[in-house]
Design an enzyme around this catalytic site. Structure first.
Site, PDB file in Angstrom:
ATOM      1  N   HIS A  67      17.519  30.623  -0.233  1.00 16.29           N
ATOM      2  CA  HIS A  67      18.346  31.196   0.819  1.00 16.29           C
ATOM      3  C   HIS A  67      19.744  30.600   0.774  1.00 16.29           C
ATOM      4  O   HIS A  67      19.937  29.429   0.446  1.00 16.29           O
ATOM      5  CB  HIS A  67      17.734  31.001   2.213  1.00 16.29           C
ATOM      6  CG  HIS A  67      17.181  29.657   2.473  1.00 16.29           C
ATOM      7  ND1 HIS A  67      15.997  29.211   1.914  1.00 16.29           N
ATOM      8  CD2 HIS A  67      17.633  28.624   3.221  1.00 16.29           C
ATOM      9  CE1 HIS A  67      15.733  27.989   2.323  1.00 16.29           C
ATOM     10  NE2 HIS A  67      16.720  27.599   3.111  1.00 16.29           N
ATOM     11  N   CYS A 174      -3.519   3.824  12.621  1.00 14.78           N
ATOM     12  CA  CYS A 174      -2.552   3.019  11.875  1.00 14.78           C
ATOM     13  C   CYS A 174      -2.320   1.708  12.617  1.00 14.78           C
ATOM     14  O   CYS A 174      -2.697   1.573  13.784  1.00 14.78           O
ATOM     15  CB  CYS A 174      -1.237   3.772  11.682  1.00 14.78           C
ATOM     16  SG  CYS A 174      -0.262   3.991  13.184  1.00 14.78           S
TER      17      CYS A 174
END
Length: 634
Positions: A67, A174
């Site tokens: 694009h 985490c």
């Protein structure tokens, strides 16, 4: 959005035989000129090539969406092409992508934030569905292709996943429990939708367990994905299910692949020797187990450290602002009690919690008691953070051995679990800490602290640079957490210099992302630019994870740039011997710096990451320009 409104049959190419990406871009640009959509072929083609140099416009499953945004575009339009033979070297997010379906977008510059995003969203949403994409590829004429452009609802499965679709469940966790935990969960959910699966993910993060999996969901699940860098809770629930374990960052890069792996994984057996609620992961090396245990321990002390530090900061701020130093120092007063509470959390609780949850990661719940004992023993004999870490590992492996070798059943199982395990293990840990490893740990701790206190000149610069690079190497990952543990351990011993450098460096990566994407938009795609708008705010809060999206797209250039600026920042702060006794305060750390006056300290502590940001941004843009030129030449 109705896609057929911004194209026509003359802009549809069926079964073209482009040999290269350049040939495809040139031919499709010429169609736009012929249809009166652009004024200049050369200007628009340059806009396309400039965009190609920023990042890949190839995706996966044969799709590419080049694009260009330019003032030469008269009105928004796109050219679509199906290919007889795929283009194999189109730079794509999926390295294996072979492009056979191209949508080339032409957008006026004035509509870059409206029509452009609207068209991209409409295309990307529809083209993720295989049925819609296959219907377009099967079109034999431009007329049929046009008819199918806006028939995604009739031609493909509904966008919402059917309640009868197969179920995949996951668990993410985490060390900090903030960014990776939720980002990985979202990546798995999105990948599941694209593959036609329902996906439910339990997040074990900073707020505890969120969206917990129910027994019925686990029973129904075809497979389980456990994405973790710390020990997860209640893995016994997964016995008999197909389970794949991976790092918490892996779904951000390969969520679809993980789902496929999980569906082919062997059944999880758990730990048959334990009667506890949580089980041992299988096939894990000792090193991985140790690393995970240390990260688990750190993840549990982080909120204690931040809360304790902020309580101390609050009491100190009130005392200095309202001239209440006497109340601050007088035993039994409110300010003094707040001071003692904050100090107790940092000085008394921190190391026992570290030891307890390191042991917990290795031996589950039975490891908590000897782990706490090891941490408390470390505090009593003044071996500090290092003693808590070593003692926690000893307690964990001792309890793991006891669980494997001291087994019973029936009425005696309760006696073993609630008396033999905690009492015997605590006695053994006490003997080991006080009589065996205590003196070596005291010597090591004293040598480390003394050595750091004696550093000056080039040695301080080197230590600051190393801390800086560790902070930005993996943006909240194990290396970052190792630096954090090192600095917090020294803070507990009264050395506040390393943490000041650590806290200052945390701003570099976030500030760099914002500076680069805002000032040099040409080299970053729309998503990266959007991320950059808010990353600086995370940097002020001391959160490095905001830079992860940029790092994942271009790790070598991005991390390399971060490291240089971060090393400079850490070296500057350490060389001026600025200290910070309050952890987790973010930009408010400016009010608690030691070693210099307020304005001098603020100038050094905040000026260093600004300089580091300038260096990292310059390096990152230089590397992006180099890549851009290479792509243009090719």
């Amino acid at each position: 959005m109705k896609l057929s409104n911004i194209t026509n049959e003359n802009l549809i190419l069926i079964n073209e035989s482009f040999q290269t990406k350049q040939e495809a871009l040139e031919k499709m640009t010429s169609l736009l000129k012929r249809e009166g959509k652009i004024e200049s072929e050369d200007v628009f083609l340059k806009a396309l090539i400039d965009r190609e140099a920023q990042s890949a416009t190839g995706f996966e499953n044969g799709l590419a969406i080049p694009h260009g945004k330019s003032d030469t575009v008269k009105e928004a339009a796109f050219v679509a092409a199906t290919l007889e033979k795929p283009i194999e070297d189109w730079e794509s997010i999926d390295p294996e992508n072979k492009v056979d379906l191209i949508f080339l977008l032409a957008i006026p510059s004035a509509e870059s934030d409206s029509t452009h995003l609207e068209v991209l969203a409409a295309l990307s949403t529809r083209l993720t569905h295989d049925a819609y994409r296959q219907n377009l590829l099967a079109a034999k004429t431009p007329t049929v292709f046009m008819e199918r452009l806006d028939k995604e609802k009739e031609e493909e499965a509904p966008v919402p996943i059917s309640k009868d679709a197969p179920l995949i469940v996951g668990i993410t966790a985490c060390p900090a429990g903030i960014a990776h935990t939720y980002m990985s969960a979202e990546a798995l959910e999105n990948a599941g939708k694209e593959l036609g699966y329902r996906v439910r993910v339990e997040k074990q993060g900073a707020n505890g367990v969120e969206d917990p999996l129910t027994p019925a969901e686990i029973q129904e699940a075809e497979a389980v994905i456990v994405a973790k860098d710390v020990q997860v809770k209640r893995t016994d629930r997964l016995k008999g299910k197909r389970v794949v374990e991976t790092s918490v960052a892996a779904p951000l890069k390969q969520a679809k692949g993980l789902i496929q792996r999980a569906l082919e994984a062997p059944a999880y057996k758990g730990d048959s020797s334990s009667n506890e609620d949580e089980q041992e992961p299988e096939n894990q090396s000792t090193w991985e187990e140790v690393k995970q245990a240390v990260l688990t321990g750190i993840s549990y002390i982080v909120p204690v450290i931040i809360a304790g530090g902020m309580l101390l900061a609050f009491a100190l701020f009130i005392a200095q602002t309202f001239d209440m130093q006497e109340l601050y120092d007088t035993e039994g007063t409110f300010l003094n009690l707040m001071r003692e509470l904050g100090g107790g959390m940092l000085g008394t609780l921190m190391v026992p919690i570290l030891g307890a949850y390191i042991a917990y990661s290795i031996a589950d719940k039975p490891g908590l008691t000897p782990g706490f004992a090891a941490g408390l023993a470390s505090t009593l004999i003044d071996t500090g953070f290092v003693g808590g870490l070593v003692g926690g590992l000893m307690a964990g492996y001792l309890m793991k051995w006891m669980k494997a070798n001291i087994r019973t059943s029936g009425v005696f199982s309760g006696f073993v679990s609630f008396w033999v395990y905690p009492v015997v293990s605590t006695i053994i840990i006490g003997v080991l800490m006080f009589l065996v490893i205590g003196k070596p740990l005291i010597w090591f701790n004293d040598s480390l602290v003394g050595g750091l206190e004696s550093l000056s000149g080039a040695n301080l610069l080197l230590l600051g640079a190393v801390i800086g690079m560790m902070v930005s190497f993996d943006l909240g990952g194990p290396v970052n957490k190792a630096a954090y543990a090192f600095c917090i351990g020294l803070m507990a011993e009264g050395n506040f210099l390393p943490y000041a450098a650590f806290a200052s460096v945390k701003m570099v990566s976030a500030f760099t992302v914002t500076a680069a994407t805002v000032l040099f938009k040409k080299y970053f795609d729309e998503y990266e630019q959007e991320v950059g708008k808010s990353t600086w705010i995370l940097g002020l809060a001391g959160i490095t994870e905001g830079a992860i999206p940029l790092m994942l797209k271009d790790p070598i250039r991005v991390i390399g740039s971060f490291l240089i600026g971060s090393a400079v920042t850490g070296a500057i702060v350490m060389s001026y011997q600025i200290g910070l006794p309050v952890p987790g305060a973010g930009i408010f750390s400016l009010f608690f710096l030691e070693g210099a006056g307020f304005f001098e300290g603020a100038l050094i502590w905040l000026g260093a990451p600004i300089l580091g940001t300038i260096i990292s941004t310059a390096l990152l843009i230089a590397l992006k320009i180099q890549r851009y030129k290479k792509l243009q030449q090719s």
